[in-house]
Design a protein around this motif. Sequence first.
Motif, PDB file in Angstrom:
ATOM      1  N   ARG A  81      -0.700  -0.829  -4.449  1.00 11.69           N
ATOM      2  CA  ARG A  81      -2.043  -0.597  -3.918  1.00 11.69           C
ATOM      3  C   ARG A  81      -2.124   0.860  -3.459  1.00 11.69           C
ATOM      4  NH1 ARG A  81      -0.673  -5.058  -0.908  1.00 11.69           N
ATOM      5  NH2 ARG A  81      -1.089  -3.939   1.061  1.00 11.69           N
ATOM      6  N   ASN A 100      -3.521   4.189  -2.102  1.00 13.56           N
ATOM      7  CA  ASN A 100      -4.579   4.689  -1.227  1.00 13.56           C
ATOM      8  C   ASN A 100      -4.529   6.210  -1.273  1.00 13.56           C
ATOM      9  OD1 ASN A 100      -6.330   5.461   0.794  1.00 13.56           O
ATOM     10  ND2 ASN A 100      -5.603   3.959   2.283  1.00 13.56           N
ATOM     11  N   ASP A 134      -6.484   8.376   0.069  1.00 10.95           N
ATOM     12  CA  ASP A 134      -7.291   9.018   1.109  1.00 10.95           C
ATOM     13  C   ASP A 134      -6.579   9.209   2.440  1.00 10.95           C
ATOM     14  OD1 ASP A 134      -9.494   9.093  -0.632  1.00 10.95           O
ATOM     15  OD2 ASP A 134     -10.038   7.044  -0.100  1.00 10.95           O
ATOM     16  N   THR A 178       0.788   5.852  -0.829  1.00  6.75           N
ATOM     17  CA  THR A 178      -0.015   7.027  -1.131  1.00  6.75           C
ATOM     18  C   THR A 178       0.837   8.073  -1.812  1.00  6.75           C
ATOM     19  OG1 THR A 178      -1.694   8.533  -0.229  1.00  6.75           O
ATOM     20  CG2 THR A 178       0.343   8.286   1.043  1.00  6.75           C
ATOM     21  N   GLU A 195       0.854  -1.182   0.000  1.00  2.74           N
ATOM     22  CA  GLU A 195       0.000   0.000   0.000  1.00  2.74           C
ATOM     23  C   GLU A 195       0.887   1.228   0.000  1.00  2.74           C
ATOM     24  OE1 GLU A 195      -3.399   2.236   2.743  1.00  2.74           O
ATOM     25  OE2 GLU A 195      -2.832   0.154   3.169  1.00  2.74           O
TER      26      GLU A 195
END
Length: 366
Positions: free
Chosen positions: A187, A189, A191, A170, A168
Amino acid sequence: MAEQSVMAGQDVEGSPVGAGADAAGPGSRPVAVVIGRRPEPVHDVAVYAFEGMAPFELGVVVEVFGLARPELGGLLATPWYGLKVCADRPGTELDAVGGFALTARHGLDDLAAADTVVVPGVRNAFSGEVSPGLVEALRTAHERGARIVSICSGAFALAAAGLLDGREATTHWRYAELLQRRHPAVRVNPDVLYVDNGDVLTSAGSAAGIDLCLHLVRRDHGARVANSVARRFVVAPHRDGGQAQFIEAAVRPVAEEDDRIALSMRWALDHLSAPLTVTVLARAARMSDRSYLRHFTARNGTSPMRWVVTQRIAASLPLLESPEGSVEEIAVAVGFESSATFRHHFGRVMRTSPTAYRRSFGRGVA
């Protein structure tokens, strides 16, 4: 004798200087010399500088890791950081956004040898341009066991090096879809403020870089030291990585005398603990409910009650950071009808619970 600490062979960026550095020989690392203790190696942080960079993210890294910290006194159990600003071609002027240039003293070999490597951005996320030398240095550093960190568009460099595959990550929300499309094994993200995978960490836009850097200080030195750094930075001591990238700020609106919506918002901020409804706010603005709802939404891009909830959550944060008052008491103080309602809205906005926020970010928590 009181313990004294000096940094041997370092300039402000952590570079060896003077005769002592020459005596140490090439490839040596600065050490913290503490009278009465064995010397300990400094944790080297390397930050990447590049042509056309925005200076804010670089400045954040320099501010957190590059400043002397005499105010920390006896709080440090391990040595502070040594910082090196690195570029593909050290000694070459790099034009920065804003009409000025900077020169990095160190090259990618120093970056690859650091304990923590920070990539504060890439020149152009949309073009896909990432320095091949940087990619190789990142892989080398990671294979050595270094901690790899990105701010904003710097995630594209980490992804190009394959360090985000299966993880994950960002980045700034405006780049998230592009990062996912270009690197489908990541992955993404969009948010959250930052993602901590242990050895690889990524953060969202510029200000989230402050949060991630303070998070690293907290990991390395504990909450008391991180809070001290935050105070000198004049920022909130901590925002959780899972917090949403943006939250409507609890800023008192500038109210022109004829701006009845702004006047009602100012009134609401002074009465957050009171029962607030659209009717109450409309009355403060001297407008009908229907007209107030329409004008408020057009002016602020959100509904009145959603805005009120956000302001109440923001008002609760400094209360939770203090050891005084229970979660139930804080819920009432900021205007929620029950602690259950407070917990529900807090979780929706902050992506964590009030108790978890207090446990992680409360002042004086070691």
